[in-house]
Design an enzyme around this catalytic site. Structure first.
Site, PDB file in Angstrom:
ATOM      1  N   ARG A 153      52.560  73.894 -14.679  1.00 60.88           N
ATOM      2  CA  ARG A 153      53.211  72.937 -13.775  1.00 60.88           C
ATOM      3  C   ARG A 153      54.590  72.458 -14.256  1.00 60.88           C
ATOM      4  NH1 ARG A 153      49.501  74.658 -11.215  1.00 60.88           N
ATOM      5  NH2 ARG A 153      48.209  73.452  -9.790  1.00 60.88           N
ATOM      6  N   CYS A 178      47.820  67.578  -5.174  1.00 62.48           N
ATOM      7  CA  CYS A 178      47.121  66.974  -6.308  1.00 62.48           C
ATOM      8  C   CYS A 178      48.034  65.964  -6.994  1.00 62.48           C
ATOM      9  CB  CYS A 178      46.700  68.055  -7.299  1.00 62.48           C
ATOM     10  SG  CYS A 178      45.257  68.959  -6.720  1.00 62.48           S
ATOM     11  N   GLU A 198      51.062  64.695 -11.687  1.00 59.35           N
ATOM     12  CA  GLU A 198      51.689  65.997 -11.413  1.00 59.35           C
ATOM     13  C   GLU A 198      52.804  65.787 -10.385  1.00 59.35           C
ATOM     14  OE1 GLU A 198      49.232  69.518 -10.117  1.00 59.35           O
ATOM     15  OE2 GLU A 198      50.617  69.438  -8.429  1.00 59.35           O
TER      16      GLU A 198
HETATM   17  N1  EPU Z   1      35.473  68.366  -7.804  1.00 57.47           N
HETATM   18  C1  EPU Z   1      34.624  67.285  -7.757  1.00 57.47           C
HETATM   19  N2  EPU Z   1      35.056  66.138  -7.138  1.00 57.47           N
HETATM   20  C2  EPU Z   1      36.276  66.065  -6.587  1.00 57.47           C
HETATM   21  C3  EPU Z   1      37.144  67.154  -6.648  1.00 57.47           C
HETATM   22  C4  EPU Z   1      36.738  68.316  -7.260  1.00 57.47           C
HETATM   23  O1  EPU Z   1      33.524  67.329  -8.262  1.00 57.47           O
HETATM   24  O2  EPU Z   1      36.590  64.999  -6.046  1.00 57.47           O
HETATM   25  C5  EPU Z   1      35.026  69.596  -8.444  1.00 57.47           C
HETATM   26  C6  EPU Z   1      34.929  70.743  -7.494  1.00 57.47           C
HETATM   27  O3  EPU Z   1      33.696  70.782  -6.838  1.00 57.47           O
HETATM   28  C7  EPU Z   1      35.136  71.947  -8.410  1.00 57.47           C
HETATM   29  C8  EPU Z   1      36.029  71.414  -9.515  1.00 57.47           C
HETATM   30  O4  EPU Z   1      35.994  69.995  -9.391  1.00 57.47           O
HETATM   31  O5  EPU Z   1      33.906  72.333  -8.974  1.00 57.47           O
HETATM   32  C9  EPU Z   1      37.457  71.899  -9.390  1.00 57.47           C
HETATM   33  O6  EPU Z   1      38.009  71.506  -8.133  1.00 57.47           O
HETATM   34  P1  EPU Z   1      39.092  72.367  -7.352  1.00 57.47           P
HETATM   35  O7  EPU Z   1      38.552  73.719  -7.119  1.00 57.47           O
HETATM   36  O8  EPU Z   1      39.579  71.622  -6.196  1.00 57.47           O
HETATM   37  O9  EPU Z   1      40.237  72.605  -8.422  1.00 57.47           O
HETATM   38  P2  EPU Z   1      41.174  71.570  -9.117  1.00 57.47           P
HETATM   39  O10 EPU Z   1      41.226  71.900 -10.557  1.00 57.47           O
HETATM   40  O11 EPU Z   1      40.825  70.179  -8.713  1.00 57.47           O
HETATM   41  C10 EPU Z   1      43.386  73.038  -8.918  1.00 57.47           C
HETATM   42  C11 EPU Z   1      44.819  72.653  -8.673  1.00 57.47           C
HETATM   43  C12 EPU Z   1      45.079  72.547  -7.177  1.00 57.47           C
HETATM   44  C13 EPU Z   1      44.742  73.862  -6.509  1.00 57.47           C
HETATM   45  C14 EPU Z   1      43.279  74.206  -6.810  1.00 57.47           C
HETATM   46  C15 EPU Z   1      42.946  75.562  -6.268  1.00 57.47           C
HETATM   47  C16 EPU Z   1      45.668  71.194 -10.450  1.00 57.47           C
HETATM   48  C17 EPU Z   1      45.914  69.795 -10.857  1.00 57.47           C
HETATM   49  N3  EPU Z   1      45.084  71.352  -9.261  1.00 57.47           N
HETATM   50  O12 EPU Z   1      42.592  71.945  -8.443  1.00 57.47           O
HETATM   51  O13 EPU Z   1      46.476  72.292  -7.006  1.00 57.47           O
HETATM   52  O14 EPU Z   1      44.928  73.797  -5.118  1.00 57.47           O
HETATM   53  O15 EPU Z   1      43.073  74.258  -8.248  1.00 57.47           O
HETATM   54  O16 EPU Z   1      41.593  75.834  -6.380  1.00 57.47           O
HETATM   55  O17 EPU Z   1      46.026  72.117 -11.173  1.00 57.47           O
HETATM   56  C18 EPU Z   1      48.288  70.890  -6.424  1.00 57.47           C
HETATM   57  O18 EPU Z   1      48.890  71.397  -7.360  1.00 57.47           O
HETATM   58  O19 EPU Z   1      48.835  70.043  -5.663  1.00 57.47           O
HETATM   59  C19 EPU Z   1      46.905  71.252  -6.206  1.00 57.47           C
HETATM   60  C20 EPU Z   1      46.148  70.675  -5.304  1.00 57.47           C
END
Ligand code: EPU
Length: 324
Positions: A193, A241, A316
């Site tokens: 990022r 995010c 972020e």
């Molecule tokens: N989860 C929860 N509760 C929540 C949110 C997520 O339990 O409220 C769990 C989900 O069920 C999953 C895990 O957390 O098992 C990961 O969640 P997610 O797949 O949404 O991935 P993330 O790590 O939260 C990252 C990026 C996102 C991107 C997704 C693609 C970062 C900070 N975030 O999210 O990027 O869209 O992967 O899968 O790196 C962005 O940069 O604006 C952004 C949204």
């Protein structure tokens, strides 16, 4: 609204900015400059610097929260710099020197030169579509990510283990002296990022892909879009995010969204700014949220997660405060 001809590109005084961001929050820019080409971008940056005005670059407005009131100085938007084209054979060895696409001179078979040239304001969805239609693989995991190429490169946007710089061949930036500089992927070390560009401003880039059957690219895009829509509040006003995912060692392997969720942060609000019930790392504007609401809610959530897990969440999203 005043218009001025004293800038080397289109300009607006006291320009409202909220509508230029995906979270729809923020006040006005003292000056908004709207270059339409890389050369105009360069000239705009030089002119602002000559006047010793602070400069901020606004891309697609997908990852920024802008303060209330009037931001002093200049905001340069790349919104008019929307151009994506195949490198022209006639352009010589440097595809970024090509000006406007003719479409005539690119090789007939897209697989023969699987690259695209884009200017900073090209939207990521438009880029994704262009790649898909040419049978270029490499951007599927970016499906549904808003924003523009310039911002995506500057912050090394990504998700699902993919990041923007994976497809970068060369980035053309404008340096603080107002000169172009080309950065080859091989000579640069972007991190999670953050591409570490500092004061360098992205003007355009050459991206390199892997040729693949169009149907496969299309199906992958569809699958990723479906997965994203299932877990993120994509139809609401947000800046994506809010927090970076912390070091898994510090967070016990939890993502920022999980930390907020488990700490009970979902549904927390200040005014019309609310932590999404759908995903803990999304802060949505449900109507008339102000920057003060958003900044306050971010601090509330940081305190909540620090108390519960001892983890310091780092934003972020870019927070543009008036007095920075
Ligand atoms: N989860 C929860 N509760 C929540 C949110 C997520 O339990 O409220 C769990 C989900 O069920 C999953 C895990 O957390 O098992 C990961 O969640 P997610 O797949 O949404 O991935 P993330 O790590 O939260 C990252 C990026 C996102 C991107 C997704 C693609 C970062 C900070 N975030 O999210 O990027 O869209 O992967 O899968 O790196 C962005 O940069 O604006 C952004 C949204």
């Amino acid at each position: 609204m005043n218009c001025s001809t004293s800038w080397p590109c289109a300009s607006v005084a006291e320009a409202p900015l909220a509508g230029r961001t995906t979270i729809r929050v923020g006040g006005r820019a003292e000056w908004l400059l709207e270059p339409a080409t890389p050369d105009e971008l360069r000239a705009a940056l030089v002119a602002a610097r000559e006047r010793e005005l602070p400069v901020r670059i606004l891309g697609g407005g997908a990852n920024v929260v802008i303060d209330d009131g009037v931001l002093p100085g200049v905001v340069v938007t790349t919104d008019r710099m929307r151009r994506v084209f195949r490198p022209s054979q006639l352009a010589g060895p440097d595809p970024l020197d090509a000006d406007v696409p003719t479409g005539r001179s690119a090789p007939e078979d897209p697989a023969a030169d699987p690259r695209l040239v884009c200017w900073a304001g090209t939207t990521l969805p438009a880029l994704c579509r262009a790649a898909r239609d040419l049978g270029y693989s490499g951007l599927e995991k970016m499906a549904g990510v808003p924003g523009q190429v310039g911002g995506g490169i500057a912050m090394n946007a990504g998700g699902r283990g993919w990041q923007m710089w994976d497809v970068v061949e060369v980035v053309r930036v404008v340096d603080t002296g107002g000169a172009y500089r080309d950065i080859a992927r091989a000579d640069w070390s972007p991190s999670y990022r953050d591409a570490h560009l500092g004061d360098l401003v992205v003007a355009g880039a050459v991206l390199r892909f892997t040729p693949a059957p169009k149907r496969e690219v299309q199906e992958a895009v569809r699958d990723y879009l479906r997965a994203k829509n299932a877990v993120q509040p994509v139809s609401e006003w947000s800046a994506g995010c809010v927090f970076k995912n912390p070091d898994p060692e510090a967070s016990g392997g939890r993502t920022a969204g999980q930390l907020v969720d488990e700490a009970g942060g979902k549904g927390r609000r200040r005014g019309d700014a609310v932590i999404s019930e759908r995903h803990g790392n999304f802060l949505v504007n449900t109507g008339a949220a102000t920057a003060a609401d958003v900044f306050g809610l971010i601090a509330d959530v940081q305190a909540l997660v620090a108390d519960r897990f001892g983890v310091a969440l780092e934003p972020e999203v870019k927070l543009w405060r008036r007095d920075d």
